[in-house]
Design a protein around this motif. Sequence first.
Motif, short mmCIF file in Angstrom:
data_model
loop_
_atom_site.label_atom_id
_atom_site.label_comp_id
_atom_site.label_asym_id
_atom_site.label_seq_id
_atom_site.Cartn_x
_atom_site.Cartn_y
_atom_site.Cartn_z
N UNK A 63 0.85 -1.19 0.00
CA UNK A 63 0.00 0.00 0.00
C UNK A 63 0.88 1.24 0.00
N UNK A 64 0.32 2.33 -0.50
CA UNK A 64 1.09 3.57 -0.64
C UNK A 64 0.33 4.73 0.01
N UNK A 65 1.08 5.66 0.56
CA UNK A 65 0.50 6.86 1.15
C UNK A 65 1.48 8.01 0.99
N UNK A 66 1.00 9.10 0.40
CA UNK A 66 1.83 10.30 0.24
C UNK A 66 1.40 11.31 1.31
N UNK A 67 2.37 11.81 2.06
CA UNK A 67 2.05 12.69 3.19
C UNK A 67 2.87 13.98 3.13
N UNK A 68 2.31 15.01 3.73
CA UNK A 68 2.99 16.30 3.89
C UNK A 68 3.86 16.21 5.15
N UNK A 69 5.16 16.18 4.97
CA UNK A 69 6.08 16.02 6.11
C UNK A 69 6.78 17.33 6.46
N UNK A 70 6.16 18.44 6.09
CA UNK A 70 6.77 19.74 6.39
C UNK A 70 7.00 19.91 7.89
N UNK A 71 6.01 19.52 8.70
CA UNK A 71 6.15 19.67 10.16
C UNK A 71 7.28 18.80 10.70
N UNK A 72 7.45 17.61 10.14
CA UNK A 72 8.54 16.73 10.58
C UNK A 72 9.90 17.33 10.22
N UNK A 73 10.02 17.90 9.03
CA UNK A 73 11.28 18.49 8.61
C UNK A 73 11.60 19.72 9.45
N UNK A 74 10.57 20.48 9.83
CA UNK A 74 10.79 21.62 10.72
C UNK A 74 11.24 21.15 12.10
N UNK A 75 10.63 20.06 12.59
CA UNK A 75 11.04 19.49 13.87
C UNK A 75 12.49 19.04 13.81
N UNK A 76 12.87 18.43 12.71
CA UNK A 76 14.24 17.96 12.54
C UNK A 76 15.23 19.13 12.62
N UNK A 77 14.87 20.24 12.01
CA UNK A 77 15.72 21.44 12.06
C UNK A 77 15.86 21.96 13.49
N UNK A 78 14.74 21.96 14.24
CA UNK A 78 14.78 22.44 15.62
C UNK A 78 15.64 21.51 16.50
N UNK A 79 15.49 20.22 16.30
CA UNK A 79 16.25 19.27 17.11
C UNK A 79 17.75 19.40 16.85
N UNK A 80 18.13 19.63 15.61
CA UNK A 80 19.54 19.78 15.29
C UNK A 80 20.15 21.00 15.97
N UNK A 81 19.32 21.98 16.26
CA UNK A 81 19.81 23.18 16.94
C UNK A 81 19.66 23.10 18.44
N UNK A 82 19.13 22.01 18.94
CA UNK A 82 18.91 21.83 20.37
C UNK A 82 20.18 21.27 21.02
N UNK A 83 20.60 21.87 22.12
CA UNK A 83 21.83 21.43 22.79
C UNK A 83 21.77 19.97 23.22
N UNK A 84 20.56 19.48 23.54
CA UNK A 84 20.40 18.10 23.99
C UNK A 84 20.78 17.10 22.89
#
Length: 456
Positions: A254-275
């Motif tokens: 099965x296939x599903x196409x999704x908008x992952x803009x929020x995930x990519x934004x989260x990824x950017x925030x995490x990379x800038x997080x000291x933790x």
Amino acid sequence: MTATMIKEFRLPDLGEGLTESEILSWKVAVGDTVTLNQVIAEVETAKAVVELPSPFAGTVAALHEQPGTVVEVGKPIVSFEVDDAGSSNGGSAPTAGAPAAVESSGEASPAKREPNLVGYGAVVEHSGRPTRRARGQAQSEAPRETPASTPAVAGPTQQRPSETEAAERPRSTPPVRKLARDIGVDLELVSGTGPGGLITREDVQNFTGAAEAPAEIPVLVQGERETRTPIKGVRKFTAAAMVQSAFTAPHVTEFLTVDVTATMELLTRLKGNRAFEGYKLTPLTIASKAVLVALRNNPTLNSRWDEASQEIVQFNYVNLGIAAATPRGLTVPNIKDADRLTLRELSTALTELTDTARAGKSSPSDLSGGTISITNIGVFGIDAGTPILNPGEAAIVALGAVRKAPWVVNDELAVRQVMSLSLSFDHRLVDGEQGSRFLADLGAILSDPAMVMTMI
């Protein structure tokens, strides 16, 4: 004059019932003196390149097979001349000219215990003290099928700290703890160089001097109009496994196409997080965590079909397989108990798993026991596919490339970051509804990571 005898070392079963291995190279020559657990050869199974440690201390009397030879399990590959009194406990090399008797390592009498040839290392004599388990390692209530563990290899002399000093568990990840157990390193004696003092794979390898070289690439036979590559090792195993899977398990994709803009934004925030400083975070990291969360509500995808007992076996733990392209072919090593890892631990485990796989050094246990897999075809610019199940697993997820594309948001057209997900599952185990719900949950998390709060 010390009596000596000839001991044969037969090729052991290196895990998962493999019937043969190829001798890649010898690390010793006839006449060399070896110590117990010294690496004497490098062999390639259908799953991994494995270093063979010596089960005896003594002198190499004969090498029975040449590099490049495929040898059946149980066949003699090397003979040692050993001290009759200390053959299995690290005794010194025999005296030249002493009388020698011939004995096979697999035929010792009960009164004279020999190294165990099941597995891929020598077994050191038991000291009477039970093996210490990693503290805090939870056990599943259901019985697990686990591959044979690798016996410890002798390393530097280790002094144990006091009970007070040992109270706090050294910071490391499950793959690193496994590596330490495999090669006999006490993590309490290792200084971590990772973020916050985290003990890394390199720290363990540097402690023992066991850093490994990249795997050799198969030799190609070139003619004027064609190139022939021998089908063996990982390529042979993968081909057989994929044919078996394709013609045994009824695949549904099965296939599903999704908008992952929020995930990519989260990824950017995490990379800038000291933790998360010093951690490698990628879309695969987040997607892997999302798969683990989605499985909580859809556990049927984390199961296997047991043909012999006519039962469906549902796992109460997740060994997450990650398909990796290596010089030796496609392999799917897995992260043991991935469902128990934090995002940071999962990030470290993914990095170590892929680095080890690409170096061709995944062990047989790394490649066995997976319960569900992910293949990241997006790194090749591919949007979707119909992945074949890893044998013994009920599902595999393919992650497509993240692309900018027009997308409808609040009834308006916008440019968003979009990913296609492909899910193949075994229809004997997983109904269409169950597969669809899992894929929908995975898509919901990647579309809006806050949805995790509704699933845990």
